[in-house]
Design an enzyme around this catalytic site. Structure first.
Site, short mmCIF file in Angstrom:
data_model
loop_
_atom_site.label_atom_id
_atom_site.label_comp_id
_atom_site.label_asym_id
_atom_site.label_seq_id
_atom_site.Cartn_x
_atom_site.Cartn_y
_atom_site.Cartn_z
N THR A 142 33.56 -68.28 35.61
CA THR A 142 34.27 -69.45 35.11
C THR A 142 33.25 -70.30 34.38
OG1 THR A 142 35.67 -69.26 37.03
CG2 THR A 142 35.66 -71.41 35.97
N SER A 171 40.81 -72.45 42.52
CA SER A 171 39.89 -73.44 43.09
C SER A 171 39.25 -74.30 42.01
CB SER A 171 38.77 -72.73 43.87
OG SER A 171 39.32 -71.97 44.91
N ARG A 184 47.15 -72.40 33.71
CA ARG A 184 46.82 -71.28 34.58
C ARG A 184 47.64 -70.05 34.18
NH1 ARG A 184 42.94 -69.36 37.93
NH2 ARG A 184 43.68 -68.79 39.99
#
Ligand code: DON
Length: 566
Positions: free
Chosen positions: A374, A446, A103
């Site tokens: 995404t 998420s 991330r």
């Protein structure tokens, strides 16, 4: 902003029918099978790169690395080296799955008051320190067999020689190009606009010479070229031009991490999802353990009773998400969240006949009155290694900032932090403490790449794009397969729905509007506010039959995509 595929060898007429189906909002997944290996992604040339790696003796992780790099070239709205993500790996039968977490982080110069109310996320300021290449490097070191260079070379060739644009990519590029303000974005238009200024069409060729040089540097020098070499210099120069704050020091310090997945059981299956800084694993554990307390099989999948229970489970898990979740290296995340006891307590608060207003559940969070993209891909090799990878630039085409001279896009992931302390609104802005910005901190995600095992062997690999809808898209697939015993193709074709606590409304795919009209009316009577959307998510999945070892690749057709196996 999210999106989403049969075998590449479809005939032209089949392809045309498929495209018509997509534009009508229908979904007939594309399916292929094999026992040697399987790659399912949104992008046919990228799936092909992955299958070639598997056929060359590469592991599922080798293939995943090559696919991720190829999608930087072939699916620029989300494929990236300028963003970040989560890769779940099941190394093989009876081995423990791990999460390779890559991330993005907040730059060292960003603190809790970094953003002002009118700040745009299409600027250098919104860029988090990219993690993708460190993540792919870490995964490759732990689980790869083929040389790094072999895995990068296909993307060098795709960028240098170009590749044929398909309908899905043409639509994606045209959509973003038409959405740009008339001024600014010159570099974006130069790199992604069709050279003659007309709209992209299926059959056109996209060539990216600057990106080819960048990918060649990464092939020759490894990720170091990005984190301290030529590409780092180019990225920091871009920051200076656009008032961004990422420095060479930020890039040098970036580390990907091996994390222990969130693990829970559902009807005898072992489900593994990503831990914080993703909220996906924890929310899924909460929702499914709540749902397991009800006798769902006594009613049809599309009964209002069952859909209502799933919505109520989502509402409660998303409230916990807002209340507690952030980067676990910075905030302490309560251990009870994933326990069956907590799920049972939450399930008891569900009225089977009435929607619970979201604000009634949240007396401890001050609510103020102030008024996608995404991509996921799945890989399984012939030895039973499985990879479930979701990665992102945040919005479709991220910040829209292309690093000049290097030909790649930067994320706008800083938008995933809670921007304003204490400002939680009924419209969905969250201001709770756990996900406020701090230097070096990872923003809450998420992304929910999932691997499901039974008796130590991979049964299902799945995941999706779609921002906060991701967790619920994955929940829909898991419930369809594990609870309602649908085959994977049927499961992917079903309409999807989403509730995220606030705003207090259910989002349902429009394909359900006529098909399940009576159920939807019943939901309204129970107190739910319904909003229809074109599509939710883009799920590229693989299932494995334990008796025969047969792999089935199912590509969602909500965008475009390709399941390829042998
Ligand atoms: O990590 C996250 O949760 C988001 N940045 C994902 C964004 C996304 O899925 C956008 N749309 N498809």
């Amino acid at each position: 902003m999210s999106r989403f595929t049969r075998h590449v060898a479809v005939s032209v007429s089949v392809l045309t029918a498929f495209l018509v189906a997509v534009s009508a909002g229908a979904s007939t997944p594309q399916v292929t099978s094999g026992t040697g290996g399987m790659v399912v992604s949104v992008s046919a040339p990228a799936s092909q790169v992955g299958v070639d790696v598997l056929k060359d003796g590469g592991t599922a992780v080798d293939a995943a690395v090559a696919v991720a790099l190829a999608m930087q070239v072939t699916w620029p709205e989300a494929g990236n080296i300028g963003g970040g993500g989560f890769m779940m790996v099941h190394p093989g039968p009876h081995q423990a799955p791990v999460c390779i977490e890559y991330r993005e982080t907040a730059p060292l110069a960003a603190g809790r008051n970094f953003f002002q109310p009118n700040d745009s996320t299409h600027t250098c300021k919104a860029v988090g320190v990219p993690g993708t290449l460190r993540g792919l490097e870490l995964a490759h070191k732990k689980y790869g067999k083929l040389p790094w260079k072999r895995l990068v070379e296909p993307s060098v060739a795709l960028a240098r020689d170009g590749f044929v644009v398909d309908e899905g990519l043409a639509k994606s590029l045209n959509d973003v190009l038409h959405s740009l303000a008339p001024t600014g974005y010159e570099e974006f238009r130069r790199i992604y606009g069709k050279p003659d200024g007309t709209d992209w069409k299926a059959g056109d060729r996209l060539v990216q010479p600057e990106l080819a040089v960048t990918m060649q540097l990464i092939a020759d020098q490894g990720p170091e070229a990005f984190y301290s070499g030529t590409i780092a210099q180019q990225l920091v120069a871009e920051m200076k031009r656009g008032n961004g704050v990422i420095t060479l020091d930020d890039l040098k310090r970036y580390e990907a991490k091996v994390r222990t997945p969130i693990h829970f059981r559902y009807r005898g299956f072992d489900i593994y999802g990503p831990p914080p800084p993703s909220s996906g694993g924890i929310c899924l554990a909460e929702m499914m353990q709540m749902l397991e307390t009800f006798d769902l099989r006594s009613k049809p999948r599309w009964s209002a009773e069952n859909v209502h229970l799933q919505i109520e489970a989502c509402r409660r898990a998303y409230l916990d998400r807002a209340r507690y979740l952030g980067d676990s290296d910075f905030v302490s995340i309560p251990k009870f969240l994933t326990t069956p006891e907590h799920a049972r307590e939450l399930a008891k608060s569900i009225d089977p006949a009435r929607a619970t207003p979201s604000l009634e559940l949240a007396s401890d969070i001050p609510i103020t009155t102030e008024s996608s993209s995404t991509t996921h891909f799945s890989v399984v090799d012939g030895n039973g290694m499985a990879v479930s990878n979701t990665y992102t630039l945040e919005n479709s085409y991220g910040s829209r900032v292309v690093v000049q001279g290097a030909g790649f896009l930067l994320n706008n992931e800083m938008g995933d932090f809670n921007w304003f302390s204490g400002v939680t609104t009924p419209t969905g802005r969250i201001g709770t403490e756990a996900n406020l910005i701090a230097p070096g901190k990872r923003m809450l995600s998420s992304q929910t790449p999932v691997i499901v095992l039974k008796e130590g062997e991979t049964r299902l690999v799945t995941g999706s794009p779609g921002g906060r809808t991701i967790i619920n898209t994955v929940l829909c697939i898991l419930m369809n397969v594990l609870e309602f015993e649908m085959d994977l193709e049927t499961a992917v074709a079903q309409p999807r729905f989403h509730h995220q606590w606030l705003p207090d409304r259910v989002q349902i795919e429009r394909s359900a509007e006529k098909k399940h009209a009576a159920m939807i009316e019943d939901l309204r009577q129970m107190g739910h506010t319904i909003r229809f959307v074109g599509h939710q998510g883009d799920v590229h999945s693989i299932s494995r039959d334990p008796a025969t070892g047969k792999l089935q690749g199912v590509a969602d057709t909500r965008l475009s995509g390709s399941a390829q196996g042998f």
